[in-house]
Design a protein around this motif. Structure first.
Motif, PDB file in Angstrom:
ATOM      1  N   GLY A 290     -15.265  -9.164  19.139  1.00 11.38           N
ATOM      2  CA  GLY A 290     -16.191  -9.754  18.183  1.00 11.38           C
ATOM      3  C   GLY A 290     -16.049 -11.251  18.008  1.00 11.38           C
TER       4      GLY A 290
ATOM      5  N   TRP B  75     -15.804 -15.332  19.190  1.00 13.54           N
ATOM      6  CA  TRP B  75     -16.547 -16.197  20.104  1.00 13.54           C
ATOM      7  C   TRP B  75     -15.571 -17.012  20.951  1.00 13.54           C
ATOM      8  CZ3 TRP B  75     -21.754 -16.507  21.079  1.00 13.54           C
ATOM      9  CH2 TRP B  75     -22.562 -15.731  20.256  1.00 13.54           C
TER      10      TRP B  75
ATOM     11  N   THR C   5     -15.421 -10.854  28.023  1.00  9.69           N
ATOM     12  CA  THR C   5     -16.555  -9.966  27.744  1.00  9.69           C
ATOM     13  C   THR C   5     -16.100  -8.514  27.698  1.00  9.69           C
ATOM     14  OG1 THR C   5     -18.100 -11.515  28.795  1.00  9.69           O
ATOM     15  CG2 THR C   5     -18.818  -9.228  28.556  1.00  9.69           C
TER      16      THR C   5
ATOM     17  N   ALA D 196     -15.508  -9.737  23.375  1.00 13.89           N
ATOM     18  CA  ALA D 196     -15.804 -11.049  22.814  1.00 13.89           C
ATOM     19  C   ALA D 196     -17.191 -11.517  23.247  1.00 13.89           C
ATOM     20  CB  ALA D 196     -14.755 -12.065  23.255  1.00 13.89           C
ATOM     21  N   HIS D 197     -17.705 -12.518  22.533  1.00 12.87           N
ATOM     22  CA  HIS D 197     -18.962 -13.178  22.888  1.00 12.87           C
ATOM     23  C   HIS D 197     -18.594 -14.486  23.592  1.00 12.87           C
ATOM     24  CE1 HIS D 197     -20.589 -10.307  20.047  1.00 12.87           C
ATOM     25  NE2 HIS D 197     -19.892 -10.852  19.070  1.00 12.87           N
TER      26      HIS D 197
ATOM     27  N   ALA E  52     -21.513 -13.828  30.223  1.00 17.84           N
ATOM     28  CA  ALA E  52     -21.582 -14.795  29.132  1.00 17.84           C
ATOM     29  C   ALA E  52     -22.879 -14.639  28.339  1.00 17.84           C
ATOM     30  CB  ALA E  52     -21.469 -16.224  29.664  1.00 17.84           C
ATOM     31  N   VAL E  53     -22.803 -14.840  27.028  1.00 13.86           N
ATOM     32  CA  VAL E  53     -24.002 -14.849  26.179  1.00 13.86           C
ATOM     33  C   VAL E  53     -24.871 -16.045  26.525  1.00 13.86           C
ATOM     34  CG1 VAL E  53     -24.808 -15.072  23.788  1.00 13.86           C
ATOM     35  CG2 VAL E  53     -22.823 -13.630  24.311  1.00 13.86           C
TER      36      VAL E  53
ATOM     37  N   ALA F 175     -25.562 -20.737  19.826  1.00 12.44           N
ATOM     38  CA  ALA F 175     -25.385 -19.363  20.293  1.00 12.44           C
ATOM     39  C   ALA F 175     -24.713 -18.494  19.243  1.00 12.44           C
ATOM     40  CB  ALA F 175     -24.567 -19.356  21.584  1.00 12.44           C
ATOM     41  N   SER F 176     -23.782 -19.084  18.488  1.00 15.05           N
ATOM     42  CA  SER F 176     -22.986 -18.318  17.515  1.00 15.05           C
ATOM     43  C   SER F 176     -23.548 -18.389  16.103  1.00 15.05           C
ATOM     44  CB  SER F 176     -21.545 -18.827  17.513  1.00 15.05           C
ATOM     45  OG  SER F 176     -21.484 -20.171  17.053  1.00 15.05           O
TER      46      SER F 176
END
Length: 325
Positions: A140, A142, A161, A165-166, A185-186, A203-204
Motif C-alpha cells: 500500500g 508509494w 509491485t 506497493a504503488h 509501475a502506476v 500519481a499519489s
C-alpha cells in the motif's frame, strides 16, 4: 581458463580476454562453469579504478553469473555437480568458471532461461535488501524508483509491485518510461523533461513517496527529500550524478524522514548469506509465477566485454546486458 582482465596502465584501462588461473573450491565453496555473466555499473567503476574488489576476490570484474556446478569443496551438501544455479559474487564473473561460497548460490529459477537468469542475482538481492530490509516497505505504500529502466531498477519496479506497493518510475525518454509501466509501475516519468516531484504527487494524490530508491545521488538529493511523504525513507544505492550534495536537515526533520546509503558488494559473508536466503524464500516464488522476471537488453560474447560495458554506460540498455563465455 579465459577471463576478462583490466589493464593496469593508462587512463583508458582496456578490457582484455586473457588466460588466468582459478583456484579449486575450498571448504564451503562451489565451482561453477559459467553460462552467462551480468554486466553492472559497479564493473564500470572497477574498470575506472574507483571500486576495487574486496580482499580475496579475483581481480577481474563480474558480480553475478548463471551456470552449472562443476565442483564442490569439502563439507558442501547443498549443491551437487550438474546443478543449474545462479550466484552472487564479490568479483570474477567475467570468466569461464567461478568459485563462490555455497551460501551465495541459488537454484536456477523455474521458468527462466539459464542464460537470462544471470541477470537476476545482483539485481534481485540489491532490490530486496534495500526495499525490504532497509526501507521496510509495506503493501500500500508509494515507491519512487529512479532508473526504472536499469538492471536493478527494472527488477525493483516488479518486486515492489509484487509486494503490493504503488510504484512510480523514472527513465530516460517516454518510450522507456512507458516500458516501466508495462513492468507494473502506476506511472512512468521521463526524467529528461518531467518534474518527478510533481509527477509522484500527482500519481499519489498528494501523498508523496514513502520510499525512494535512488541510483542518481547528489543531483537528486534536494528533490528526493522534497518528494518524501511524512515518515519517508530515501535509500541511495548509486552515485551516477555525484557523491556530494546539500541536505536540508530541517526538511528531513519536519517529515521525520530518513536517508540511508548502502552497497551490497562490501557486506560480510553472513549478511550476503542472509540476503540470498531471503531472496530464495520470498522472491524466487515470484520469479517462478512470473511476477518478477529478468529484463535482458543484449547478450554479447565474453570477448566483447568492452562493448558490453560501453553499451551499459551509454544509457541505451533497458534492463541487463549479459556476457556469454
Amino acid at each position: 581458463m579465459r577471463a576478462v582482465t583490466i589493464s593496469a596502465a593508462g587512463a583508458s584501462r582496456k578490457l582484455t580476454l586473457s588466460q588466468v588461473n582459478l583456484r579449486e573450491p575450498d571448504a564451503g565453496e562451489v565451482a561453477i562453469d559459467v553460462v552467462a555473466a551480468g554486466v553492472n555499473r559497479a564493473d564500470l567503476l572497477q574498470r575506472a579504478g574507483q571500486y576495487p574488489p574486496p580482499p580475496g576476490a579475483p581481480e577481474w570484474p563480474g558480480l553475478e553469473v548463471s551456470g552449472v556446478v562443476s565442483g564442490v569443496g569439502p563439507g558442501v551438501s547443498s549443491w551437487r555437480v550438474g546443478d543449474e544455479v545462479v550466484a552472487l559474487l564479490e568479483g570474477g564473473g567475467y570468466a569461464e568458471r567461478v568459485v563462490v561460497r555455497e551460501t551465495q548460490v541459488l537454484p536456477a529459477p523455474d521458468g527462466v532461461d539459464l542464460v537470462d537468469a544471470a541477470g537476476l542475482p545482483e539485481a534481485v538481492c540489491t532490490a530486496w535488501t534495500n526495499l525490504v530490509d532497509t526501507a521496510r516497505l509495506t503493501a500500500g505504500e508509494w515507491v519512487l524508483v529512479h532508473g526504472g529502466s536499469g538492471g536493478v531498477g527494472s527488477v525493483a519496479v516488479q518486486l515492489a509491485t509484487a509486494l503490493g506497493a504503488h510504484v512510480v518510475a523514472t527513465a530516460g525518454g517516454p518510450e522507456r518510461a512507458a516500458r516501466c509501466v508495462e513492468l507494473g509501475a502506476v506511472a512512468g516519468l521521463d526524467h529528461r523533461r518531467d518534474d518527478f516531484v510533481a509527477g509522484v504527487r500527482s500519481a499519489s494524490s498528494g501523498h508523496g513517496a514513502d520510499v525512494v530508491l535512488d541510483v542518481v545521488g547528489a543531483k537528486y538529493l534536494p528533490d528526493n527529500v522534497r518528494v518524501l511523504a511524512p515518515g519517508g525513507r530515501l535509500v541511495v544505492i548509486g552515485l551516477q550524478k555525484g557523491r556530494r550534495g546539500e541536505l536540508d536537515l530541517g526538511a528531513l526533520m519536519s517529515k521525520r524522514a530518513q536517508v540511508t546509503g548502502t552497497t551490497l558488494r562490501s557486506r560480510s559473508a553472513e549478511e550476503k548469506a542472509a540476503i540470498v536466503a531471503a531472496v530464495r524464500e520470498h522472491v524466487w516464488p515470484m520469479v517462478a509465477d512470473g511476477r518478477v522476471r529478468p529484463v535482458v537488453h543484449a547478450r554479447l560474447p565474453l570477448a566483447e566485454a568492452e562493448a558490453a560495458q560501453d553499451l551499459l554506460a551509454s544509457g541505451e540498455a533497458f534492463g541487463k546486458v549479459l556476457l556469454l563465455p
